[in-house]
Scaffold this active site. Structure first.
Site, PDB file in Angstrom:
ATOM      1  N   ASP A 194       0.817  -1.210   0.000  1.00  0.00           N
ATOM      2  CA  ASP A 194       0.000   0.000   0.000  1.00  0.00           C
ATOM      3  C   ASP A 194       0.852   1.261   0.000  1.00  0.00           C
ATOM      4  OD1 ASP A 194      -2.112  -1.735   0.242  1.00  0.00           O
ATOM      5  OD2 ASP A 194      -2.887  -0.890   2.101  1.00  0.00           O
ATOM      6  N   ASP A 195       0.239   2.357  -0.431  1.00  0.00           N
ATOM      7  CA  ASP A 195       0.715   3.737  -0.223  1.00  0.00           C
ATOM      8  C   ASP A 195       1.749   4.244  -1.217  1.00  0.00           C
ATOM      9  OD1 ASP A 195      -0.954   3.551   1.913  1.00  0.00           O
ATOM     10  OD2 ASP A 195       0.582   3.769   3.464  1.00  0.00           O
TER      11      ASP A 195
ATOM     12  N   HIS B 135       3.953  -2.140   3.046  1.00  0.00           N
ATOM     13  CA  HIS B 135       3.917  -0.783   2.487  1.00  0.00           C
ATOM     14  C   HIS B 135       5.237  -0.523   1.773  1.00  0.00           C
ATOM     15  CE1 HIS B 135       1.079  -0.804   5.864  1.00  0.00           C
ATOM     16  NE2 HIS B 135       0.402   0.130   5.199  1.00  0.00           N
TER      17      HIS B 135
END
Length: 255
Positions: free
Chosen positions: A53-54, A204
């Site tokens: 993610d991100d 992440h």
């Protein structure tokens, strides 16, 4: 290819140690699973899905791609619209490397704190930004989405599902956002995986500690006989539209 473990040719080959890795590991890479909804993600014992993610993040995502390639596995990247918009070439590199790219809102806001309309607009803005970033390289956004902080409502989830988006949940949180050593993160994640037997793992691609953790963790997966499943859309032919955020009907029974 590792060459520094190859001894001089004058030494008999039977006395030379075997290199740790000659080619990219192929047996850690598992099957490809085509899904049209979250209900299609049924993993067998010993199977994991890697998600990040991100990102994308310069100085981080590229190294993670190299590590995934070394181990011969594919992952799903849920990108922030703001990050993809700011780093379109890196977003394109992820997709060009064979990984699945989905969205994660535009600015990583907690959607539970927004009105229904504001939340849908934020999701649509993120989707649009990632899609446009990929389009610059001739690539396509996949209809995978994850809620920031895993914060959601029944209304939002239902509307996304009706819009043919696949909401990715998390079975195992690596908690790589904690300031722990790579060894601690890998051990914590592996302990949770061993307890479950399979699952979708959250990382992440914005932290240096994740960059350092990933090869440790993948080596452990390989040693323990796990396989990494690649997620792809079952039918992406209609996923070229913006989310409709105006005059969204309120569904009865939703939150």
């Amino acid at each position: 290819m590792i060459t520094n473990s190859i001894l001089p040719a004058s030494q008999p080959i039977t006395q030379q140690p075997m290199p740790q890795r000659i080619f990219s590991a192929g047996h850690l890479g598992g099957r490809t699973l085509a899904v049209a909804s979250a209900a299609d993600i049924i993993l067998r014992p010993g199977e994991v899905v890697l998600t990040f993610d991100d990102g994308p993040r310069p100085g981080r995502t590229g190294t993670i791609l190299a590590t995934l390639n070394d181990f011969g596995v594919k992952a799903t990247f849920l990108m922030l619209g703001s990050a993809a918009q700011g780093n379109p070439a890196l977003a394109q590199q992820v997709a060009a490397s064979g990984h699945t790219v989905g969205s994660h809102t535009f600015s990583h806001v907690d959607l539970g704190n927004l009105s229904r309309q504001e939340a849908l607009d934020e999701i649509a803005k993120g989707e649009r930004a990632v899609r446009l970033a990929l389009a610059g390289g001739g690539q396509t956004l996949s209809p995978f989405f994850r809620f920031p902080y895993l914060s959601q409502t029944g209304f939002l989830r239902t509307n996304l599902m009706q819009g043919s988006m696949v909401v990715l949940d998390v079975d195992i949180d690596s908690k790589d956002y904690y300031k722990d050593s790579p060894e601690v993160i890998a051990a914590r994640t592996m302990d949770k995986l061993e307890a479950r037997g399979s699952g979708i793992i959250l990382f992440h691609d914005i932290h240096q500690r994740t960059v350092e953790t990933l090869p440790v963790f993948l080596a452990q997966l390989e040693e323990r006989g796990y396989s990494v499943v690649r997620l792809v859309p079952k039918d992406n032919s209609t996923f070229g539209r913006d989310l409709i955020t105006a005059d969204v009907p309120v569904l009865r029974g939703t939150l």
